[in-house]
Scaffold this active site. Structure first.
Site, short mmCIF file in Angstrom:
data_model
loop_
_atom_site.label_atom_id
_atom_site.label_comp_id
_atom_site.label_asym_id
_atom_site.label_seq_id
_atom_site.Cartn_x
_atom_site.Cartn_y
_atom_site.Cartn_z
N ASP A 36 0.83 -1.20 0.00
CA ASP A 36 0.00 0.00 0.00
C ASP A 36 0.87 1.26 0.00
OD1 ASP A 36 -2.11 -1.65 0.08
OD2 ASP A 36 -2.79 -1.12 2.09
N TYR A 39 2.17 1.97 -3.41
CA TYR A 39 1.03 2.46 -4.20
C TYR A 39 0.77 3.94 -3.88
CZ TYR A 39 -3.82 2.85 -5.83
OH TYR A 39 -4.96 3.26 -6.44
N ASP A 40 0.72 4.24 -2.58
CA ASP A 40 0.46 5.62 -2.16
C ASP A 40 1.50 6.59 -2.71
OD1 ASP A 40 -1.71 4.68 -0.80
OD2 ASP A 40 -0.79 4.78 1.20
N SER A 85 -35.20 -6.89 -19.26
CA SER A 85 -35.15 -7.67 -18.03
C SER A 85 -35.24 -9.15 -18.42
CB SER A 85 -36.30 -7.28 -17.12
OG SER A 85 -37.51 -7.51 -17.81
N LEU A 86 -35.03 -10.01 -17.44
CA LEU A 86 -35.11 -11.44 -17.70
C LEU A 86 -36.42 -11.98 -17.18
CD1 LEU A 86 -31.59 -12.79 -16.66
CD2 LEU A 86 -32.45 -12.22 -18.94
N GLU A 117 -24.88 -18.11 -13.79
CA GLU A 117 -24.27 -17.04 -12.99
C GLU A 117 -25.09 -16.76 -11.74
OE1 GLU A 117 -24.58 -13.96 -15.89
OE2 GLU A 117 -22.91 -14.70 -17.09
N LYS A 119 -27.15 -14.43 -9.33
CA LYS A 119 -27.94 -13.21 -9.55
C LYS A 119 -27.80 -12.34 -8.31
CE LYS A 119 -32.54 -11.80 -11.06
NZ LYS A 119 -32.69 -10.75 -10.06
N ASP A 121 -28.16 -9.22 -5.79
CA ASP A 121 -29.23 -8.29 -5.47
C ASP A 121 -28.66 -6.87 -5.42
OD1 ASP A 121 -31.79 -7.71 -4.93
OD2 ASP A 121 -31.78 -8.37 -2.84
N ARG A 140 -30.36 1.32 -15.43
CA ARG A 140 -31.22 0.66 -16.39
C ARG A 140 -32.42 1.54 -16.75
NH1 ARG A 140 -35.66 -2.33 -16.22
NH2 ARG A 140 -35.92 -3.74 -17.98
N GLU A 177 -23.70 -5.52 -12.44
CA GLU A 177 -24.50 -5.21 -11.26
C GLU A 177 -23.61 -4.44 -10.27
OE1 GLU A 177 -27.47 -6.47 -11.69
OE2 GLU A 177 -28.48 -6.32 -9.74
N TYR A 229 -21.37 -8.93 -16.38
CA TYR A 229 -21.83 -10.21 -16.91
C TYR A 229 -22.35 -10.15 -18.34
CZ TYR A 229 -25.94 -8.07 -14.74
OH TYR A 229 -26.91 -7.19 -14.35
N LYS A 293 -27.99 -18.76 -18.97
CA LYS A 293 -27.94 -18.20 -20.32
C LYS A 293 -27.46 -19.26 -21.31
CE LYS A 293 -26.64 -13.59 -18.70
NZ LYS A 293 -25.48 -12.72 -18.39
N LYS A 317 -35.36 -17.67 -9.24
CA LYS A 317 -35.36 -16.90 -7.98
C LYS A 317 -35.47 -17.84 -6.80
CE LYS A 317 -36.77 -12.57 -8.51
NZ LYS A 317 -36.20 -11.31 -8.16
N CYS A 411 -45.25 14.75 20.65
CA CYS A 411 -44.25 13.77 21.05
C CYS A 411 -44.85 12.82 22.09
CB CYS A 411 -43.03 14.48 21.63
SG CYS A 411 -41.86 13.39 22.43
N CYS A 414 -42.80 13.64 25.64
CA CYS A 414 -42.87 14.89 26.40
C CYS A 414 -44.13 15.71 26.08
CB CYS A 414 -41.63 15.73 26.17
SG CYS A 414 -41.56 16.48 24.54
N CYS A 429 -39.84 15.77 17.35
CA CYS A 429 -40.23 16.49 18.56
C CYS A 429 -39.38 17.76 18.63
CB CYS A 429 -39.96 15.61 19.78
SG CYS A 429 -39.98 16.50 21.33
N CYS A 434 -36.48 17.46 25.55
CA CYS A 434 -37.37 16.29 25.64
C CYS A 434 -36.61 15.13 26.31
CB CYS A 434 -37.80 15.89 24.23
SG CYS A 434 -38.60 14.28 24.13
ZN ZN Z 1 -40.39 14.97 23.09
#
Ligand code: ZN
Length: 669
Positions: A36, A39-40, A85-86, A117, A119, A121, A140, A177, A229, A293, A317, A411, A414, A429, A434
């Site tokens: 590192d 690199y720096d 989309s798939l 592959e 998928k 999220d 997208r 993704e 992908y 695929k 899924k 609130c 209070c 509040c 409070c």
């Molecule tokens: Zn309060």
């Protein structure tokens, strides 16, 4: 051109290429070739040259990852090739039907290979490269028109600003993704909680929310990563198989998944899918299924598209981690910043091995949007090891006895007005004294990541506040043994321990003091950045909005929040009292520590301190903290219940040490 200038130009080109090469090694291939520190030094040399010759800065320079002003809005852009989309499938039978259809369309006897592959999220993204240089990144959107999020995409370190020539791709469009790793999300949520901001419900929301930040500096601060992908377009010959597309992307420096496999039959694909169902929790990011695929591009072309999906690919899924249960009540909690948050109280239910009794409802709009009523049967989900969510009510199960929820305008603690400002989803509040807010602020002040005052948790804070002994954090430092004597359940010995712990907190560094103040939007990392660049509380108090916004890692919102905090005379008084109580208001002078350049990695829980404290010990000793086991990792510190990193560390033959050894290394033992 003068000689010096010509030399600078050549050297800049050289440095940009070298640094890009090392970025790929580090962020994409997980196998760095230099330390590192080295690199720096390259980056520093480049920055120096660029500041002397600003007109020679190359657009693909790694120093230009975070650049440009915050946008008013994202321009709309049309995709080069529509992003379809798939189709989704949920059972092996549906996949067998898909397979039968593919074979029928291609004709009997034709061999079909499938590439399979994970998928992820996250958020789909399309990158355009021209002459090998990244020129555009777009979401997208509706598939035809997306949003131009180039300045944010550039901040993701694993995305190459210039493609490597080895892959033979120069003018092309690739898709992938953008996602947030589970660890990163957990950390970000923890930080947001500490800063009094709403939490992200799942990794997809977190990734989408981050890539759609108008201020690239905020996007840059988010732990985002990406996998690619699809090669959707390339000048010249298109590879003949999807597998080759992936390989050429990989050779070009784009990050491709190591978990992609190829199979000659759907039976094998189904076995693979079954084997991943249990494995999917341990890979560090959330996947919600598998994508299948057809490998041959000419077969893909012959199969073509339906009106909305390709006929040569399908997503499988996995069942989500969801259960139904009853929404028994909606309670309203008051946070440190006065924010009223509705919380769902649920009949206890097991989801993915965890008993869930509460779920966040975020804010009143969310409750209304989902039309949740007290007494409803509801669908509850846990995604990516984050807080459980109420997805929706089960309308069929309604009996008519359910009650609508109304957010209180006073609130609940209070009784002061709870006001909702324009552009805000949250009601707050208005009463700064409070008791609920005071309690939360004090609890935050004493917490492990802040002043770390052992033994002073929510219960004791409540006692101190109720007995009128403490109104603000500075009062803690005035407590005497006789004050604590009358509190219920506190023996003489423990009262002495409490006062000792309070006294010991005078030793905490400036970053902790800033964090402990509980300024809105100022989480732990931000506090550390502020302490680092301002060096003293006094300078921070007097910083202009302009100075704040120039600070690395600080966006406009944070800057304003800090300004607002110190513009308030009550807050200034608190800081003054804390100063008089003897808290540290200056940052230590930086020096080369004993761990200079060493890279640490933590897994599992430490007994004597929280993760962020351990990390700050490393950085104050000159070391660095990594997030995954790589060649650069020097030490892996193992606490209780370590995760998969330990196995990886052993596999890679890393130096594994326990907590005691770590404390000795940083000189705490
Ligand atoms: Zn309060």
């Amino acid at each position: 051109m003068t000689d010096g200038r010509m030399q600078a130009k050549a050297r800049i080109r050289e440095l940009v290429d070298q640094i890009s090469h090392h970025d790929t090694k580090y962020f994409v291939e997980d196998s760095p070739e230099i330390s590192d520190y080295e690199y720096d030094m390259l980056v520093k040399e480049l920055r120096d040259l660029e500041s002397r010759y600003p007109d020679l800065v190359l657009p693909e320079s790694p120093t230009q990852r975070v650049s440009g002003k915050p946008l008013e809005e994202f321009p709309q852009v049309e995709h080069k090739v529509s992003m379809l989309s798939l189709g989704n499938s949920y059972s092996p039978d549906e996949l067998k039907e898909f397979d039968a259809r593919v074979h029928k369309l291609l004709g009997p006897g034709e061999r079909v290979e499938y590439v399979v592959e994970l998928k992820i999220d996250g958020l789909g993204i399309a990158l355009l490269y021209e002459d090998g240089v990244l020129t555009r990144g777009a979401t997208r959107g509706d598939g035809r028109v997306g949003e131009d999020v180039t300045s944010n995409v550039r901040t993701i370190r694993s995305i190459p600003l210039r493609l490597k020539p080895e892959g033979g791709l120069r003018n092309c469009e690739v898709r992938g993704e953008v996602y947030m790793p589970t660890d990163g999300l957990r950390r970000l949520n923890k930080e947001r909680e500490a800063a009094g901001e709403p939490l992200f419900a799942n990794p997809r929301n977190a990734a989408a929310g981050s890539i759609r930040q108008l201020d690239p500096r905020i996007a840059a601060s988010r732990p985002l990563d990406a996998y690619f992908y699809t090669l959707s377009y390339t000048e010249g010959r298109m590879p003949s198989t999807h597998e080759e597309c992936l390989e050429r992307m990989r050779l070009s420096g784009l990050r491709t998944s190591p978990h992609t496999r190829k199979f000659g039959s759907m039976e094998k694909v189904l076995e693979h899918i079954a084997s991943w169902e249990s494995k999917r929790d341990g890979i560090g990011y959330e996947i919600d299924g598998i994508v299948i695929k057809v490998n041959s591009i000419s077969q893909q072309e012959r199969l073509g598209y339906t009106s909305k999906d390709p006929r040569w690919a399908i997503a499988f899924k996995y069942p989500p981690k969801q259960m139904t249960t009853r929404l028994v009540d909606i309670q309203v909690q008051v946070g440190r910043t006065g924010a009223l948050t509705p919380v769902a109280l649920l009949d206890p239910v097991q989801i993915g091995g965890v008993t869930v009794t509460h779920a966040t409802l975020h804010n009143e709009d969310e409750v209304a949007r989902k039309d949740l009523r007290i007494g409803d049967m509801v669908l509850v989900e846990r995604a990516g090891e984050v807080i459980p969510q109420v997805v929706k009510p089960i309308l069929d199960k309604r009996t008519g006895s359910e009650r609508k929820f109304k957010m209180p305008v006073k609130c609940p603690v209070c009784g002061s007005d709870a006001v909702r400002e324009e552009d805000e989803a949250v009601r707050r509040c208005v009463n700064a004294s409070c008791p609920a807010q005071v309690m939360e602020r004090l609890t935050h002040f004493c917490s492990r990541d802040a002043m770390d005052i052992e033994g002073v948790g929510p219960a004791l804070v409540a006692q101190l506040v109720d007995n009128g002994l403490v109104k603000r954090a500075s009062d803690l430092y005035r407590l005497s043994p006789s004050d604590l004597k009358d509190l219920e359940g506190i023996a003489e010995k423990s009262s002495r321990n409490i006062l000792d712990a309070i006294h010991a907190s005078l030793d905490r560094d400036l970053a902790r003091v800033i964090f402990a103040l509980g300024i809105r939007h100022v989480g732990w990392t931000t506090a550390a950045a502020l302490a680092g660049s301002f060096g003293s509380m006094e300078r921070l108090e007097d910083a202009s909005e302009e100075e704040l916004s120039k600070t690395e890692g600080i966006g406009k919102v944070v800057g304003e929040s800090v300004r607002d905090f110190f513009a308030n005379s009550e807050n200034r008084r608190l800081v003054e009292e804390l100063r008089r109580a003897g808290l540290r208001m200056e940052a230590p002078k930086s020096r080369a520590g004993p761990l200079e350049g060493k890279v640490f990695l933590f897994t599992g829980e430490l007994k004597s301190m929280g993760r962020s404290e351990a990390e700050s010990l490393v950085s104050s000793s000159g070391g660095k903290v990594g997030s995954s086991v790589t060649k650069a990792t020097d030490y892996v510190v193992v606490g209780e219940n370590p995760g998969s990193k330990l196995a990886k560390a052993r596999q890679m033959d890393k130096k594994v040490i326990d907590e005691d050894a770590f404390l000795r290394l940083v000189g705490k033992k």
